[in-house]
Write a protein that holds these residues in place. Structure first.
Motif, mmCIF file in Angstrom:
data_model
loop_
_atom_site.group_PDB
_atom_site.id
_atom_site.type_symbol
_atom_site.label_atom_id
_atom_site.label_comp_id
_atom_site.label_asym_id
_atom_site.label_seq_id
_atom_site.Cartn_x
_atom_site.Cartn_y
_atom_site.Cartn_z
ATOM 1 N N LYS A 1 -115.556 43.559 2.956
ATOM 2 C CA LYS A 1 -116.841 43.901 2.984
ATOM 3 C C LYS A 1 -117.722 42.107 2.919
ATOM 4 N N ASP B 1 -116.731 40.713 6.692
ATOM 5 C CA ASP B 1 -117.557 42.063 8.222
ATOM 6 C C ASP B 1 -118.132 40.887 7.842
ATOM 7 N N ASP B 2 -119.340 40.761 6.825
ATOM 8 C CA ASP B 2 -120.357 40.437 6.564
ATOM 9 C C ASP B 2 -120.573 39.125 6.741
ATOM 10 N N TRP B 3 -120.030 37.914 7.280
ATOM 11 C CA TRP B 3 -119.611 36.795 7.160
ATOM 12 C C TRP B 3 -119.511 36.783 8.861
ATOM 13 N N PHE B 4 -118.601 37.551 9.415
ATOM 14 C CA PHE B 4 -118.336 38.046 10.529
ATOM 15 C C PHE B 4 -119.379 37.326 11.082
ATOM 16 N N GLY B 5 -120.433 38.607 10.974
ATOM 17 C CA GLY B 5 -121.829 39.467 11.048
ATOM 18 C C GLY B 5 -122.354 38.449 11.466
ATOM 19 N N GLY B 6 -122.838 37.405 10.082
ATOM 20 C CA GLY B 6 -123.659 36.755 10.363
ATOM 21 C C GLY B 6 -123.629 35.176 11.500
ATOM 22 N N ALA C 1 -121.743 36.031 14.022
ATOM 23 C CA ALA C 1 -122.639 36.864 15.103
ATOM 24 C C ALA C 1 -123.921 36.865 16.008
ATOM 25 N N ALA C 2 -124.334 37.368 14.496
ATOM 26 C CA ALA C 2 -125.758 37.356 14.032
ATOM 27 C C ALA C 2 -126.434 36.399 15.042
ATOM 28 N N GLN C 3 -125.993 35.095 15.099
ATOM 29 C CA GLN C 3 -126.744 33.376 15.754
ATOM 30 C C GLN C 3 -126.104 33.173 16.958
ATOM 31 N N GLY C 4 -124.969 35.005 17.141
ATOM 32 C CA GLY C 4 -124.658 34.440 19.021
ATOM 33 C C GLY C 4 -124.005 33.639 18.847
ATOM 34 N N LEU D 1 -120.369 33.924 17.882
ATOM 35 C CA LEU D 1 -118.926 34.662 17.765
ATOM 36 C C LEU D 1 -118.540 34.255 19.328
ATOM 37 N N MET E 1 -113.347 37.411 18.550
ATOM 38 C CA MET E 1 -112.446 37.501 16.257
ATOM 39 C C MET E 1 -112.031 37.153 16.227
ATOM 40 N N ASN F 1 -116.842 37.846 24.792
ATOM 41 C CA ASN F 1 -117.548 38.749 23.745
ATOM 42 C C ASN F 1 -119.069 38.641 25.029
ATOM 43 N N PHE G 1 -136.346 50.095 14.171
ATOM 44 C CA PHE G 1 -136.443 50.430 13.254
ATOM 45 C C PHE G 1 -137.779 50.105 11.406
#
Lengths: 419, 128
Positions: free
Chosen positions: B28, B31-36, B38-41, B43, B46, B118, B128
């Motif tokens: 986890k 995942d969270d670190w990769f996601g962070g 990726a969230a900044q665009g 990444l 992978m 990517n 949401f």
């Protein structure tokens, strides 16, 4: 029409406009298949004439017991007439007598049978989503030819004017001709990539309906229902009934289930957290779960799979750590497949729910999406109750960037509640 | 913008070879670190994760089970990120879970930008 009845639409209890809306695309597909896609305008004319005659006749005699059958029979006669006249200008047919005879034999035989309608619509779907057509034009064509939307309705859905839409559709149809796009099932080795494009267009149709700029509620629901209907056609054929097709359908069912809860009054949107969860359509959620189940084979995880699973978690009423940790995980995965600012923002909101406020604030500030009003809404949410002054200043930025009146009102109410 | 490779190296000592937390929580964290990122665009790719075991082929046809290099760290995997400059790339490398087990992140600019990127084309607008 109720949002929760996409599958009941075929049962023949529609109003006249819904009947026309639905039958238009079926008849145009069948007739275009017969004449060739280059004569699509003729097919549209035949169907329009059929509707006009129906209106006149039914006004006097009343609607027949089986209105669709009536429409099919009139359209068939008109089609045969048109074919006889059309062959005069179709030199190829005149020259090759044997082919002409073959085709003439076939023209008498064609039927608006269930099978023929489905086959023709599927082939039309692949034709409209041909990569030779610009992506924006694909949507317009899909709306007109596959969903039976009028020019006025398309213009309204895209907040555009009639002239622009008419021009765009005209260009798209010329392109169908110049690129010699045929109504046929793509060859085996191309199905996968062509299907991706078809699914994408259906996804866009659905998004347009779900998060549309137009205030016309009925129009928006129709769009979503049409997207669902097209997706279901794809599941009726082995080669297109793939896991990703089912994942897209699951996604659309889950989102559609919240239609009634989301739109409790005209011109307003009830946000997820304030929705009356008893209004969620349990039947659609069940159907979504079924599609999700069918999507879970093979080794391909599409973005539709991930979005469907996120939407599935949002269909569960109880807020739990497990829910948000799963949603965060899925958003992390989704970002690796497909980055977009809104996915990044949704991911950060899930991070807030799963890993806490402080972690989310740190991550949110790194995003720096300063031209996106959702970004400031998120920051406002994150600072709410710990630093209300900061929260208000972010909400004010969101307010300034928001274009729709509905959203401005929601933000203003939020600001007032923090003062 | 320039592409950088982040190489994760893990120390090979018995007490830190395996992370001192349960496997799911460790995953986890990654995942969270990769996601962070990726969230900044940021990444780009992978990259790959490497299994702990493998072989080393040396000159003269000598094959060993490792250690893979004659140091006390082994390569754990890599990703490719995009940043304006080296300093920004180093900032993005902060928070990498490998640091929790006293591993290192090596930040190396790419000499040739030929890695598959990517796709950035999702129009998802559901909120949401």
């Amino acid at each position: 029409m109720k949002a929760g009845s996409p599958f009941k639409m075929e049962q023949g209890k529609e109003t006249l406009s819904q009947l026309f809306h639905l039958e238009f695309s079926k008849m145009v597909a069948v007739i275009s298949k017969l004449f060739g896609l280059e004569h699509i305008e003729m097919a549209e004319d035949i169907v329009s004439e059929t509707f006009l005659l129906a209106l006149k006749t039914w006004e006097i005699k009343g609607m027949p017991a089986n209105p669709a059958a009536w429409l099919y029979s009139v359209a068939k006669n008109k089609t045969v007439d048109h074919f006889r006249r059309a062959k005069i200008f179709d030199r190829k047919i005149v020259r090759e007598l044997t082919i002409q005879q073959e085709k003439e034999a076939r023209i008498e035989d064609f039927e608006f049978s269930h099978q023929n309608i489905r086959d023709s619509q599927l082939q039309m779907l692949f034709a409209v989503c041909n990569p030779a057509i610009a992506s924006e034009a694909q949507i317009g064509l899909a709306l007109q030819i596959l969903c039976g939307f009028s020019i006025d309705e398309i213009a309204e859905a895209f907040l555009s004017n009639k002239e622009t839409v008419t021009k765009r559709l005209f260009r798209a149809k010329s392109k169908l001709r110049s690129e010699n796009v045929k109504m046929e099932f793509p060859p085996e080795n191309e199905i996968d990539s062509r299907l991706d494009n078809v699914l994408h267009v259906i996804y866009l149709l659905f998004s347009e309906g779900y998060y549309s700029k137009t205030q016309n509620q009925i129009l928006r629901k129709d769009l979503c229902l049409d997207a669902l209907r097209l997706g279901i056609i794809l599941t009726e054929y082995d080669k297109t009934n793939q896991p990703k097709t089912n994942a897209l359908l699951a996604l659309m069912c889950f989102h559609s289930s919240r239609f009634s809860a989301r739109e409790t009054a005209p011109d307003s949107v009830t946000l997820y957290e304030n929705q009356n969860k008893d209004l969620w359509d349990q039947d659609l959620i069940r159907r979504g779960l079924n599609f999700l189940h069918l999507s879970a084979w093979g080794d391909q995880v599409s973005s539709y799979h991930l979005e469907a699973r996120i939407a599935c978690w949002h269909c569960m009423k109880e807020d739990s750590m497990e829910k948000w940790e799963n949603i965060l995980y899925l958003y992390n995965q989704l970002l690796l497949v497909n980055y977009s600012p809104s996915v990044a923002l949704n991911r950060t909101f899930a991070l807030y729910k799963a890993n806490g406020r402080q972690a989310a604030i740190e991550e949110a500030e790194k995003l720096n999406l300063t031209n996106n009003h959702f970004y400031f809404l998120l920051l406002g949410e994150l600072y709410q109750n710990t630093d209300n002054d900061k929260a208000i200043s972010y909400l004010k930025k969101a307010f300034a960037l928001t274009r729709t009146q509905t959203e401005k009102e929601i933000i203003q109410r939020k600001i007032d509640s923090l003062k | 913008m320039k592409d950088f490779v982040l190489l994760f190296r893990q120390p090979i000592t018995p007490e830190t070879a395996a992370p001192e937390m349960e496997a799911l929580a460790w995953l986890k964290k990654w995942d969270d670190w990769f996601g962070g990122i990726a969230a900044q665009g940021r990444l780009v790719n992978m990259g790959i994760r490497l299994a702990d075991q493998g072989h080393v082929l040396k000159a003269g046809g000598v094959i060993t089970d490792g250690p893979f290099v004659e140091i006390r760290e082994r390569l754990n995997g890599f990703i490719v990120i995009r940043a304006n400059n080296e300093e920004e790339a180093i900032t993005l490398a902060h928070g990498c879970p490998i640091l929790d087990i006293r591993g290192t992140v090596e930040i190396r600019p790419m000499a040739l930008n030929n890695i598959r990127t990517n796709p950035i084309l999702n129009e998802s607008r559901f909120t949401f």
